[in-house]
Motif scaffolding. Structure first.
Motif, short mmCIF file in Angstrom:
data_model
loop_
_atom_site.label_atom_id
_atom_site.label_comp_id
_atom_site.label_asym_id
_atom_site.label_seq_id
_atom_site.Cartn_x
_atom_site.Cartn_y
_atom_site.Cartn_z
N SER A 38 0.82 -1.06 0.01
CA SER A 38 0.13 0.02 -0.21
C SER A 38 0.73 1.15 0.22
O SER A 38 0.57 2.15 -0.76
N GLY A 39 1.86 1.38 0.79
CA GLY A 39 2.77 2.40 0.97
C GLY A 39 3.49 2.61 -0.46
O GLY A 39 3.57 3.61 -1.14
N TYR A 40 3.95 1.54 -1.19
CA TYR A 40 4.64 1.65 -2.58
C TYR A 40 3.79 2.19 -3.59
O TYR A 40 4.03 3.20 -4.27
N LEU A 41 2.24 1.69 -3.42
CA LEU A 41 1.45 1.92 -4.62
C LEU A 41 0.95 3.40 -4.37
O LEU A 41 0.68 4.03 -5.37
N LEU A 46 1.37 9.22 -5.94
CA LEU A 46 1.26 10.66 -4.96
C LEU A 46 2.59 11.28 -5.44
O LEU A 46 2.44 12.47 -5.73
N PHE A 47 3.77 10.53 -5.57
CA PHE A 47 4.78 11.47 -5.88
C PHE A 47 4.98 12.20 -7.35
O PHE A 47 5.53 12.91 -7.46
N ALA A 51 7.06 15.33 -7.64
CA ALA A 51 8.47 14.78 -7.62
C ALA A 51 8.85 14.71 -9.00
O ALA A 51 8.03 14.60 -10.00
N SER A 52 10.16 14.72 -9.30
CA SER A 52 10.82 14.60 -10.67
C SER A 52 10.44 13.05 -10.94
O SER A 52 10.25 12.30 -10.35
N SER A 57 9.94 6.34 -8.42
CA SER A 57 10.39 5.10 -7.86
C SER A 57 11.00 5.10 -6.71
O SER A 57 10.63 4.19 -5.92
N SER A 58 11.98 5.79 -6.39
CA SER A 58 12.67 5.76 -5.32
C SER A 58 12.01 6.27 -4.06
O SER A 58 12.25 5.42 -3.02
N TYR A 59 11.14 7.26 -4.35
CA TYR A 59 10.41 7.88 -3.26
C TYR A 59 9.38 6.77 -2.82
O TYR A 59 8.89 6.59 -1.66
N SER A 60 8.90 6.13 -3.60
CA SER A 60 7.61 5.06 -3.58
C SER A 60 8.36 3.89 -2.82
O SER A 60 7.52 3.18 -2.05
N LEU A 61 9.43 3.57 -3.13
CA LEU A 61 10.10 2.46 -2.61
C LEU A 61 10.35 2.84 -1.00
O LEU A 61 10.00 2.03 -0.04
#
Length: 141
Positions: A38-41, A46-47, A51-52, A57-61
């Motif tokens: 859920s946090g990743y998705l 959201l990002f 975000a650039s 993907s880094s922020y999602s991870l």
């Protein structure tokens, strides 16, 4: 028939040296997967708004890892330890068996304890130092 199920002891699994109930470990895994994914998705949706594209993907991870940490805290709160620790008096025979299993020399260990005043004081307070002496004397014979 129902009484037999009530009196039956729960079956535990041993995982990484700890004993757990299978039901609890399955629930903990499900909670961890749900919160991490859920946090990743959520981060994937959201990002991109602020975000650039390279960093999404880094922020999602990172948000997924945050979900894992949250699930760790939640599972620690929900599933209390189920093991029972019992204390028993240390006997000379059990200490000798422990030394044999660990391939330690009791005389050598006793000398190390005697050289360290803090450890010696703790061992005396526990009433174990005399047993070390006795084991060391038995080895001399």
């Amino acid at each position: 028939m129902e009484l037999d199920k009530i009196n039956e002891a729960p079956k535990y699994l041993e995982i990484l040296g700890d004993t757990v109930l299978p039901r609890n470990i399955i629930l903990a895994i499900i909670i961890s997967i749900i919160l991490s994914l859920s946090g990743y998705l959520l981060g994937e949706r959201l990002f991109p708004l602020f975000a650039s594209e390279k960093m999404v993907s880094s922020y999602s991870l990172l948000l997924g890892i945050g979900g894992s940490v949250l699930s760790l805290a939640l599972c620690a709160f929900i599933f209390k330890p189920s093991r029972v620790l019992t204390e028993e008096e240390t006997s000379l025979e059990s200490m000798e068996e422990i030394f044999k299993d660990m391939q330690l020399d009791p005389k050598e260990e006793y000398l190390l304890i005697e050289e360290d005043p803090v450890t010696r004081k703790e061992m005396e307070a526990l009433g174990v130092l005399d047993k070390f002496r006795t084991i060391g004397e038995d080895d001399k014979k």
